[in-house]
Design an enzyme around this catalytic site. Structure first.
Site, PDB file in Angstrom:
ATOM      1  N   PRO A   1      41.855  49.117  28.917  1.00 29.68           N
ATOM      2  CA  PRO A   1      40.838  48.323  28.863  1.00 29.68           C
ATOM      3  C   PRO A   1      40.434  46.799  29.486  1.00 29.68           C
ATOM      4  O   PRO A   1      41.109  46.324  28.404  1.00 29.68           O
ATOM      5  CB  PRO A   1      39.927  48.215  27.792  1.00 29.68           C
ATOM      6  CG  PRO A   1      40.941  50.094  27.140  1.00 29.68           C
ATOM      7  CD  PRO A   1      41.678  49.699  27.919  1.00 29.68           C
ATOM      8  N   CYS A   2      39.256  46.066  29.375  1.00 25.00           N
ATOM      9  CA  CYS A   2      39.744  45.104  29.960  1.00 25.00           C
ATOM     10  C   CYS A   2      38.285  44.358  28.982  1.00 25.00           C
ATOM     11  O   CYS A   2      38.648  43.150  28.412  1.00 25.00           O
ATOM     12  CB  CYS A   2      39.270  44.077  31.618  1.00 25.00           C
ATOM     13  SG  CYS A   2      40.159  44.819  32.683  1.00 25.00           S
TER      14      CYS A   2
END
EC number: 2.1.1.-
Length: 222
Positions: free
Chosen positions: A138-139
Site C-alpha cells: 500500500p502507498c
C-alpha cells in the site's frame, strides 16, 4: 518540503506537477526508474466538493470513477492488497476488521475523538511482499478524521505518491469516502489534507504525458 493550499484537487494538481518537475530532486527508485521527488508534500483542499477532474490529468475521468468505485465497494481483481479490503476488511489473524464502521461508531459516540483512525499497512503481509523485487504494497498508509466546529476534517498519509498519475484519483476517491463518513456521522465535510512523504513523477516512464500536458516543464528534465 512543499505546502499547497487550494480550493480544489484540480487547482492543486495544476500547481503540484510543475513544482515537482522544476524543483524536485532526481531520485532513482529501487527498481532503477528515474523520478523527480519532493519529500513531505502537504496539500490542503479547502473546498473538497469541487471534484472536477483536471483537464491535464492524463488518465481522465473514467480512471477517477473506477478508483472511487473500487475504494468504496471493492474490486474483483486479485492483488496482494487493495484499499477497500484494508479499510473495510483489514486482515488480522482469522478476523476481518471494518475500520470504517469503527470510525463512524467512534465519531457518533465521541465527537471530539482523536482516535478515528484507519491504517492499511499489515506487517505480516507487507514485509514479506516488500522482499519481492516487484511486490506491491500500500502507498496509502493512514486515514484520520476529526470533527471540529461541526465539520469533519480528513487527513491522509501516503508513504509514496505518483503525483502525475495517482494523486488526482487518490484525492477525489478519498474525499468521496470522507463525504460518506460525514453523512453517516451527521456533520458537514470540512477540508481534506493529503500528506505524501515521497511525492514524485516518473520522468522517463511518463515522458510522453509530460510532453503532452506540461510541455513548458520539459526544460527541467535535464
Amino acid at each position: 518540503m512543499l505546502c499547497i493550499k487550494k480550493p480544489s484537487v484540480a487547482s492543486a494538481f495544476n500547481e503540484l506537477i510543475p513544482k515537482i518537475l522544476k524543483d524536485g530532486e532526481v531520485v532513482e527508485t529501487e527498481f532503477e526508474e528515474r523520478t523527480k521527488e519532493i519529500r513531505n508534500t502537504i496539500i490542503e483542499i479547502t473546498n473538497p466538493k469541487l471534484k472536477k477532474v483536471p483537464e491535464k490529468y492524463p488518465l481522465g475521468e473514467k480512471a477517477v470513477e473506477e478508483y472511487t468505485k473500487n475504494l468504496l465497494y471493492g474490486s474483483k481483481n486479485v492483488f496482494s492488497y487493495d484499499y477497500h479490503q484494508r479499510l473495510f476488511e483489514y486482515p488480522y489473524a482469522d478476523e476481518k476488521i471494518n475500520q470504517i464502521d469503527y470510525i463512524i461508531e467512534k465519531l457518533n459516540q465521541q465527537k471530539n475523538s482523536r482516535r478515528a483512525v484507519a491504517i492499511t499497512w499489515n506487517p505480516k503481509i507487507d514485509i514479506e511482499v516488500s522482499r519481492d523485487e516487484r511486490g506491491s504494497v500500500p502507498c496509502l498508509q493512514l486515514v484520520q478524521f476529526l470533527i471540529r466546529n461541526g465539520k469533519l476534517y480528513q487527513t491522509v498519509i501516503f508513504r509514496s505518491n505518483d503525483a502525475l498519475l495517482a494523486f488526482v484519483s487518490n484525492a477525489i476517491g478519498l474525499i468521496t469516502l470522507g463525504e460518506y463518513i460525514a453523512k453517516k456521522v451527521g456533520v458537514g465535510y470540512g477540508t481534506y489534507t493529503h500528506h505524501a512523504i515521497s511525492m514524485h513523477i516518473y520522468v522517463d516512464r511518463d515522458f510522453d504525458y509530460i510532453k503532452k500536458y506540461f510541455p513548458e516543464c520539459l526544460k527541467y528534465l535535464w
